[in-house]
Scaffold this active site. Sequence first.
Site, PDB file in Angstrom:
ATOM      1  N   ALA A  65       0.831  -1.021  -0.059  1.00  0.00           N
ATOM      2  CA  ALA A  65      -0.090  -0.056   0.024  1.00  0.00           C
ATOM      3  C   ALA A  65       1.029   1.369  -0.117  1.00  0.00           C
ATOM      4  CB  ALA A  65      -0.978  -0.137   1.266  1.00  0.00           C
ATOM      5  N   GLY A 108       0.720  -5.161   0.871  1.00  0.00           N
ATOM      6  CA  GLY A 108      -0.589  -5.087   0.266  1.00  0.00           C
ATOM      7  C   GLY A 108      -0.068  -5.885  -1.427  1.00  0.00           C
ATOM      8  N   GLU A 111      -0.314  -9.176  -0.365  1.00  0.00           N
ATOM      9  CA  GLU A 111      -1.778  -9.673  -0.190  1.00  0.00           C
ATOM     10  C   GLU A 111      -2.695  -9.625  -1.667  1.00  0.00           C
ATOM     11  OE1 GLU A 111      -1.836  -6.528   2.418  1.00  0.00           O
ATOM     12  OE2 GLU A 111      -2.475  -7.976   4.174  1.00  0.00           O
ATOM     13  N   GLU A 131       5.020  -5.041   7.055  1.00  0.00           N
ATOM     14  CA  GLU A 131       4.388  -3.840   7.621  1.00  0.00           C
ATOM     15  C   GLU A 131       4.679  -3.758   9.066  1.00  0.00           C
ATOM     16  OE1 GLU A 131       2.975  -6.403   5.781  1.00  0.00           O
ATOM     17  OE2 GLU A 131       1.117  -5.783   4.584  1.00  0.00           O
TER      18      GLU A 131
HETATM   19  C1  HXC Z   1       5.106   4.556  -1.185  1.00  0.00           C
HETATM   20  C2  HXC Z   1       6.881   3.566  -2.001  1.00  0.00           C
HETATM   21  C3  HXC Z   1       6.538   2.159  -1.331  1.00  0.00           C
HETATM   22  C4  HXC Z   1       5.212   2.207  -0.758  1.00  0.00           C
HETATM   23  C5  HXC Z   1       8.463   1.926  -2.702  1.00  0.00           C
HETATM   24  N1  HXC Z   1       8.063   3.317  -2.595  1.00  0.00           N
HETATM   25  N2  HXC Z   1       7.493   1.316  -1.626  1.00  0.00           N
HETATM   26  N3  HXC Z   1       6.182   4.622  -1.899  1.00  0.00           N
HETATM   27  N4  HXC Z   1       4.641   3.300  -0.887  1.00  0.00           N
HETATM   28  N5  HXC Z   1       4.730   0.916  -0.270  1.00  0.00           N
HETATM   29  C6  HXC Z   1       8.795   4.202  -3.387  1.00  0.00           C
HETATM   30  C7  HXC Z   1       9.874   4.708  -2.556  1.00  0.00           C
HETATM   31  O1  HXC Z   1       9.506   5.781  -1.413  1.00  0.00           O
HETATM   32  C8  HXC Z   1      10.837   5.265  -3.684  1.00  0.00           C
HETATM   33  O2  HXC Z   1      10.303   6.816  -3.905  1.00  0.00           O
HETATM   34  C9  HXC Z   1      10.380   4.495  -4.765  1.00  0.00           C
HETATM   35  O3  HXC Z   1       9.276   3.932  -4.629  1.00  0.00           O
HETATM   36  C10 HXC Z   1      11.502   3.476  -5.044  1.00  0.00           C
HETATM   37  O4  HXC Z   1      11.814   2.634  -3.891  1.00  0.00           O
HETATM   38  P1  HXC Z   1      13.282   2.504  -3.111  1.00  0.00           P
HETATM   39  O5  HXC Z   1      12.931   2.315  -1.725  1.00  0.00           O
HETATM   40  O6  HXC Z   1      14.115   3.707  -3.495  1.00  0.00           O
HETATM   41  O7  HXC Z   1      13.745   1.279  -3.800  1.00  0.00           O
HETATM   42  P2  HXC Z   1      14.867   0.015  -3.129  1.00  0.00           P
HETATM   43  O8  HXC Z   1      15.946   0.847  -2.413  1.00  0.00           O
HETATM   44  O9  HXC Z   1      14.902  -0.848  -4.380  1.00  0.00           O
HETATM   45  O10 HXC Z   1      13.785  -0.741  -1.885  1.00  0.00           O
HETATM   46  C11 HXC Z   1      12.547  -1.346  -2.455  1.00  0.00           C
HETATM   47  C12 HXC Z   1      11.941  -1.662  -1.240  1.00  0.00           C
HETATM   48  C13 HXC Z   1      11.595  -0.430  -0.569  1.00  0.00           C
HETATM   49  C14 HXC Z   1      12.674  -2.852  -0.376  1.00  0.00           C
HETATM   50  C15 HXC Z   1      10.621  -2.536  -2.073  1.00  0.00           C
HETATM   51  O11 HXC Z   1      10.875   0.488  -1.344  1.00  0.00           O
HETATM   52  C16 HXC Z   1      10.647  -0.777   0.649  1.00  0.00           C
HETATM   53  O12 HXC Z   1      10.884  -1.402   1.712  1.00  0.00           O
HETATM   54  N6  HXC Z   1       9.288  -0.235   0.442  1.00  0.00           N
HETATM   55  C17 HXC Z   1       8.213  -0.529   1.279  1.00  0.00           C
HETATM   56  C18 HXC Z   1       7.546  -1.834   1.585  1.00  0.00           C
HETATM   57  C19 HXC Z   1       6.751  -1.953   2.614  1.00  0.00           C
HETATM   58  O13 HXC Z   1       6.643  -1.540   3.700  1.00  0.00           O
HETATM   59  N7  HXC Z   1       5.420  -2.260   2.265  1.00  0.00           N
HETATM   60  C20 HXC Z   1       4.250  -2.452   3.062  1.00  0.00           C
HETATM   61  C21 HXC Z   1       3.498  -1.199   3.166  1.00  0.00           C
HETATM   62  S1  HXC Z   1       2.316  -1.097   4.287  1.00  0.00           S
HETATM   63  P3  HXC Z   1      11.514   7.711  -4.219  1.00  0.00           P
HETATM   64  O14 HXC Z   1      10.377   9.136  -4.335  1.00  0.00           O
HETATM   65  O15 HXC Z   1      12.359   8.018  -2.656  1.00  0.00           O
HETATM   66  O16 HXC Z   1      12.172   7.665  -5.234  1.00  0.00           O
HETATM   67  C22 HXC Z   1       1.079  -2.122   3.365  1.00  0.00           C
HETATM   68  C23 HXC Z   1      -0.235  -2.301   4.070  1.00  0.00           C
HETATM   69  C24 HXC Z   1      -1.404  -3.343   3.541  1.00  0.00           C
HETATM   70  O17 HXC Z   1       1.280  -2.799   2.492  1.00  0.00           O
HETATM   71  C25 HXC Z   1      -2.672  -3.244   4.149  1.00  0.00           C
HETATM   72  C26 HXC Z   1      -3.477  -2.188   3.128  1.00  0.00           C
HETATM   73  C27 HXC Z   1      -3.762  -2.367   1.794  1.00  0.00           C
END
Ligand code: HXC
Length: 257
Positions: A65, A108, A111, A131
């Site tokens: 998400a 997400g 999921e 998460e």
């Molecule tokens: C918003 C995101 C994002 C996310 C990545 N980006 N994941 N933005 N929401 N979930 C954005 C980053 O901020 C970044 O933007 C760009 O995408 C590229 O990501 P990087 O982090 O620079 O890439 P990398 O270093 O290769 O790392 C990849 C990654 C990391 C390991 C996937 O991005 C990450 O940990 N993302 C979050 C994963 C996460 O926590 N997901 C769960 C979310 S909560 P900029 O602007 O800096 O270039 C969830 C709840 C679900 O999903 C329930 C409800 C549906």
Amino acid sequence: MDFIIVEKDVAPFVAVVRLNRPKELNALNLQLMGELRDSLEALDADDTVRAIIITGDRRAFAAGADIKQMSGKTATDMLIADQFSTWDRIKRTKKPIIAAVSGFALGGGCELAMTCDMIIASETAKFGQPEIKIGVMPGAGGTQRLTRAIGKAKAMELVLTGKFIDAKQAEAWGLVNRVVPEELYLEEAIKLASEIAAQSPIAVRLAKEAINHVAESHLNEGLHLERKNFYLLFATEDQTEGMNAFIEKRPPNFTGR
Ligand code: HXC
């Protein structure tokens, strides 16, 4: 539509729905999810389509998400927005859906892949429910579907540590149907979709419904509990800290408040 591309007739009776926010690793914001819901409902009503594939791009199926969209939200905001009604409608798609996953399928994104009926993974795929690292928990079925797919012990480990597993591990644990080289994952999904699309659509629909009855008995109670707990976490300081830390690209300092 801004974030979804639908391609019909990639093979007879097979449609591909592509998540298309590549710069954000296909992070699932509310607009994307709304467009996905609308696309699936249209394909479900379209007699020229018998099997559907959801995919992203090579780098990401979806990285979860959209954390930037969620970070400032309160528990009340989350409850009122009721984003999961969109997911409920996606879940009601009657035609078979295959997730073709390359790169990240996280939070997400994992999921969403598990909400599909089958998963074809590229060797580069990475699955996880991270998460916990941003001070919340899965909210769109992760605690329920992952536990059903890989069992309690392994689901606990993944959800409580937030670590990722690679495609081979996901295959060994029964999360995915099979793993293929990166250049073949979409082709393999189209092949499987075509085999299904060659069968009687009404028999496929009823068989899917019957299998889902096993997979989904008691699922709704579990989803309800998960959803409430997910919303509740938006009343905590750790959620604010965890999501701000991600956006500010620093480690979080959790206090348990
Ligand atoms: C918003 C995101 C994002 C996310 C990545 N980006 N994941 N933005 N929401 N979930 C954005 C980053 O901020 C970044 O933007 C760009 O995408 C590229 O990501 P990087 O982090 O620079 O890439 P990398 O270093 O290769 O790392 C990849 C990654 C990391 C390991 C996937 O991005 C990450 O940990 N993302 C979050 C994963 C996460 O926590 N997901 C769960 C979310 S909560 P900029 O602007 O800096 O270039 C969830 C709840 C679900 O999903 C329930 C409800 C549906």
